[in-house]
Design an enzyme around this catalytic site. Structure first.
Site, PDB file in Angstrom:
ATOM      1  N   ARG A  74     -13.378 -31.987  50.440  1.00 42.44           N
ATOM      2  CA  ARG A  74     -14.121 -31.665  51.906  1.00 42.44           C
ATOM      3  C   ARG A  74     -14.253 -30.572  52.168  1.00 42.44           C
ATOM      4  O   ARG A  74     -13.568 -29.691  51.323  1.00 42.44           O
ATOM      5  CB  ARG A  74     -13.410 -32.792  52.859  1.00 42.44           C
ATOM      6  CG  ARG A  74     -11.479 -31.550  52.350  1.00 42.44           C
ATOM      7  CD  ARG A  74     -10.626 -32.495  53.840  1.00 42.44           C
ATOM      8  NE  ARG A  74      -9.469 -32.061  53.449  1.00 42.44           N
ATOM      9  CZ  ARG A  74      -8.975 -31.114  53.534  1.00 42.44           C
ATOM     10  NH1 ARG A  74      -9.728 -29.863  54.097  1.00 42.44           N
ATOM     11  NH2 ARG A  74      -7.432 -30.886  53.613  1.00 42.44           N
ATOM     12  N   GLY A  76     -13.111 -26.801  54.547  1.00 43.00           N
ATOM     13  CA  GLY A  76     -11.868 -26.460  55.233  1.00 43.00           C
ATOM     14  C   GLY A  76     -10.737 -25.786  54.299  1.00 43.00           C
ATOM     15  O   GLY A  76     -10.751 -26.514  52.997  1.00 43.00           O
ATOM     16  N   GLN A  77     -10.098 -25.704  55.116  1.00 39.20           N
ATOM     17  CA  GLN A  77      -8.485 -25.616  54.331  1.00 39.20           C
ATOM     18  C   GLN A  77      -7.183 -27.024  53.924  1.00 39.20           C
ATOM     19  O   GLN A  77      -8.101 -27.549  54.011  1.00 39.20           O
ATOM     20  CB  GLN A  77      -7.703 -24.014  54.798  1.00 39.20           C
ATOM     21  CG  GLN A  77      -8.803 -22.986  54.660  1.00 39.20           C
ATOM     22  CD  GLN A  77      -8.840 -22.247  53.590  1.00 39.20           C
ATOM     23  OE1 GLN A  77      -7.782 -21.961  52.755  1.00 39.20           O
ATOM     24  NE2 GLN A  77      -9.904 -21.357  53.681  1.00 39.20           N
ATOM     25  N   TYR A  80      -2.308 -31.354  56.044  1.00 39.28           N
ATOM     26  CA  TYR A  80      -1.274 -32.995  56.075  1.00 39.28           C
ATOM     27  C   TYR A  80      -1.847 -34.111  56.826  1.00 39.28           C
ATOM     28  O   TYR A  80      -2.295 -34.026  57.758  1.00 39.28           O
ATOM     29  CB  TYR A  80       0.097 -31.817  56.512  1.00 39.28           C
ATOM     30  CG  TYR A  80       1.582 -33.340  57.029  1.00 39.28           C
ATOM     31  CD1 TYR A  80       1.586 -33.541  55.488  1.00 39.28           C
ATOM     32  CD2 TYR A  80       1.472 -34.038  57.597  1.00 39.28           C
ATOM     33  CE1 TYR A  80       2.324 -35.118  55.466  1.00 39.28           C
ATOM     34  CE2 TYR A  80       2.518 -34.846  58.038  1.00 39.28           C
ATOM     35  CZ  TYR A  80       2.889 -35.517  56.438  1.00 39.28           C
ATOM     36  OH  TYR A  80       3.984 -36.422  56.428  1.00 39.28           O
ATOM     37  N   LEU A 155     -12.112 -36.871  60.233  1.00 41.53           N
ATOM     38  CA  LEU A 155     -11.403 -36.411  61.300  1.00 41.53           C
ATOM     39  C   LEU A 155     -10.223 -37.181  61.050  1.00 41.53           C
ATOM     40  O   LEU A 155     -10.032 -38.123  60.384  1.00 41.53           O
ATOM     41  CB  LEU A 155     -12.271 -36.619  62.709  1.00 41.53           C
ATOM     42  CG  LEU A 155     -12.285 -37.954  63.329  1.00 41.53           C
ATOM     43  CD1 LEU A 155     -10.597 -37.840  63.821  1.00 41.53           C
ATOM     44  CD2 LEU A 155     -13.090 -37.537  64.441  1.00 41.53           C
ATOM     45  N   CYS A 172      -4.846 -25.367  58.315  1.00 41.92           N
ATOM     46  CA  CYS A 172      -6.659 -25.438  58.516  1.00 41.92           C
ATOM     47  C   CYS A 172      -6.616 -23.883  57.968  1.00 41.92           C
ATOM     48  O   CYS A 172      -7.676 -22.957  58.240  1.00 41.92           O
ATOM     49  CB  CYS A 172      -6.960 -25.744  58.933  1.00 41.92           C
ATOM     50  SG  CYS A 172      -6.839 -27.395  59.941  1.00 41.92           S
TER      51      CYS A 172
END
Length: 223
Positions: A74, A76-77, A80, A155, A172
């Site tokens: 995906r 992003g960073q 959790y 999400l 993130c």
């Protein structure tokens, strides 16, 4: 908001699901989609896991301890996932919903903002850091992947979970970012009830009508 079209999206409530198995199912569904394959929303929870996005930097995963780390595809960073967090995976055709990826991200953020507003909570998105924030604290994270004109991933909304594992990462990729959840804002919902409450906002913004699906991951061949 746009009026819903005649298009449908199948909604699956999947309960607690292993992250890697669900990720593999999303990729398989996307890769095998035919021209008339339907779009789907998968609502679920994951056991404790840290996931790194494609651009994830190892320094943002500071102290994972015994919680497994999965390198995901995906955007992003690091983030959790754990019990008490609503995860919504979006398997849609961008052509069907007539959106680009930036508009879709805003649509996802807007649906969470709509939900929070219904409970009297003011929330906002940030252009520089996708997600939804309440008083600067992150309550929902976003990360998508587009393949063959279709999306997967989606999400994650913090509902009623143990937030401690977020303290061992830079959520993130933002050092010192604080997180929050519905329970701490006075909204007492189960994860499934939060999904039920979010769904009308999300489907309305997508311009799709919801249709219930089976409570299990789909057959590998959706065509």
């Amino acid at each position: 908001m746009p009026e819903p079209t005649a298009h449908h999206i199948v909604v699956r409530y999947l309960g607690l699901q292993d992250y890697r198995a669900t990720w593999e199912a999303m990729r398989a569904y996307t890769d095998r989609r035919g021209a008339h394959s339907g779009s789907e929303l998968w609502l679920l929870e994951h056991p404790p896991v840290y996931t790194q996005g494609q651009a994830g930097k190892p320094e943002h995963l500071r102290d994972p301890g015994a919680i497994p780390v999965v390198q995901s595809d995906r955007g992003g960073q690091v983030t959790y996932h754990g019990p008490g967090q609503l995860v919504v995976y979006l398997l849609v055709s961008l052509r069907e919903i007539d959106m680009g990826i930036r508009q879709l991200v805003s649509t996802l953020e807007g649906s969470v903002i709509d939900l929070l507003q219904a409970y009297g909570i003011s929330a906002a998105a940030r252009r520089d850091a996708p997600g939804v924030y309440v008083d600067g604290r992150k309550i929902a994270s976003l990360g998508l992947r587009v393949r063959r004109g279709c999306t997967y991933h989606g999400l994650a909304l913090n509902v009623a979970m143990d937030l401690a594992p977020f303290a061992h990462i830079d959520p993130c990729g933002h050092v010192g970012m604080e997180v929050t959840q519905l329970r701490d804002l006075g909204v007492t919902l189960s994860v499934q009830d939060a999904g039920v409450a979010l769904l009308p906002h999300l489907c309305h913004r997508l311009g799709l009508s919801c249709r219930p699906g089976a409570g299990q991951l789909p057959h590998p061949d959706p065509a």
